[in-house]
Design an enzyme around this catalytic site. Sequence first.
Site, short mmCIF file in Angstrom:
data_model
loop_
_atom_site.label_atom_id
_atom_site.label_comp_id
_atom_site.label_asym_id
_atom_site.label_seq_id
_atom_site.Cartn_x
_atom_site.Cartn_y
_atom_site.Cartn_z
N ARG A 1 -25.24 -6.04 25.87
CA ARG A 1 -25.18 -5.57 27.26
C ARG A 1 -26.45 -6.06 27.95
O ARG A 1 -27.54 -5.90 27.42
CB ARG A 1 -25.07 -4.06 27.34
CG ARG A 1 -25.25 -3.55 28.77
CD ARG A 1 -24.88 -2.09 28.94
NE ARG A 1 -23.44 -1.90 28.90
CZ ARG A 1 -22.83 -0.75 29.20
NH1 ARG A 1 -23.55 0.30 29.55
NH2 ARG A 1 -21.53 -0.64 29.15
N LYS B 1 -42.58 -8.14 25.19
CA LYS B 1 -43.72 -9.08 25.06
C LYS B 1 -43.41 -10.40 25.74
O LYS B 1 -44.19 -11.34 25.65
CB LYS B 1 -44.00 -9.35 23.57
CG LYS B 1 -44.26 -8.11 22.74
CD LYS B 1 -44.49 -8.52 21.28
CE LYS B 1 -44.57 -7.30 20.38
NZ LYS B 1 -44.54 -7.70 18.94
N ARG C 1 -21.14 5.47 26.06
CA ARG C 1 -19.83 5.24 25.45
C ARG C 1 -19.70 3.88 24.78
O ARG C 1 -19.19 3.78 23.66
CB ARG C 1 -18.72 5.35 26.52
CG ARG C 1 -18.32 6.77 26.81
CD ARG C 1 -17.90 6.88 28.25
NE ARG C 1 -19.09 6.81 29.07
CZ ARG C 1 -19.81 7.88 29.41
NH1 ARG C 1 -19.40 9.07 29.09
NH2 ARG C 1 -20.92 7.74 30.10
N THR C 2 -20.08 2.84 25.50
CA THR C 2 -19.81 1.51 24.97
C THR C 2 -20.55 1.29 23.65
O THR C 2 -19.96 0.90 22.64
CB THR C 2 -20.18 0.43 26.00
OG1 THR C 2 -19.50 0.73 27.22
CG2 THR C 2 -19.76 -0.95 25.52
N HIS D 1 -16.73 -6.60 32.13
CA HIS D 1 -16.81 -5.59 31.05
C HIS D 1 -15.45 -5.60 30.34
O HIS D 1 -14.68 -4.65 30.43
CB HIS D 1 -17.11 -4.23 31.66
CG HIS D 1 -17.59 -3.19 30.69
ND1 HIS D 1 -17.46 -3.30 29.32
CD2 HIS D 1 -18.20 -1.99 30.92
CE1 HIS D 1 -17.97 -2.22 28.76
NE2 HIS D 1 -18.42 -1.42 29.70
#
Length: 299
Positions: free
Chosen positions: A105, A84, A55-56, A133
């Site tokens: 995120r 890496k 969703r986000t 959030h």
Amino acid sequence: MDLAGRDLVAIGDLADDELEALLDTARSFQDDPLGARGRLDGRIVCTAFFEPSTRTRLSFESATHRLGGAVIGFSDAGATSTKKGETLEDTIRVLAGYADLVVVRSPQAGAVRRAAGIVDVPVVNAGDGAGEHPTQTLVDLFTMQRHFGSLRGRRVALVGDLKYGRTVHSLVPALERFDAVPVAVPAPGLGLPDGLGEGVPTTDLESAAATCDVLYVTRVQQERFHDAMAYEAARDAFRVDAELLERMSSKAIVMHPLPRVGEVAADVDPLPSAKYFEQARNGVPVRMAILAHLLGEAP
Ligand code: NCD
């Protein structure tokens, strides 16, 4: 109040009038989609997701497209140079050269604040580990406002994983600022962290259902557990179903930031009180408002 050029990392980054302005803009974009057209023409938003998301990320991307902007980004850090050994700092510096705003995120609480500190473009926290959030909280407030009008005096029962659930960590202080009343209904051992729980009464699920305006259910955050048995015990400790909802007032609603993994039974879905899919849809106008304000293109 000027949100242009600012970061949004924690809900506390927004003053009351800024919170209200974002919600007002989201309302106007939802009611009049034409008013959003072309606002981000020629602008680029980067979605940098170091943790899974449906969703986000996709509502940020949809929001960007609805505003006429373009999106670059990744949803699997394993396909980037992080694999890496590149540091978050270096990755962010590079992304800031490619986009006008970066949505991040991270699995690590505090990482998005660190990222925001080193680049000049706005950085938005799309969830940092068990931290915050804030954009989900705006979606949650918007959904409640659309249903109830004012939040003043509304009792919001927070059910489930209040320890690791970052949506709750941003939501509690926001509810207090809107004079709503958070009530904690934690799964065993998963109460609100110190510093957030003071002054928040705790109750059991049945009493919460009987007295709340909003039952805000959350998933037990499996990815933050080291012990599989502790996770399963916590997950199986509570369940919201149609039978429980018979205790609720007819105006009360059930919300969930989603994904759900069994804590809200499917027999709740057809009930008029089930608001979680509408809540997910509201992610688009709310994130449109966030992007338009931080990029200086709000109405
Ligand atoms: C939440 C999250 O990622 O914190 N999901 C979301 O953004 N809607 C909730 C969760 O994962 O349980």
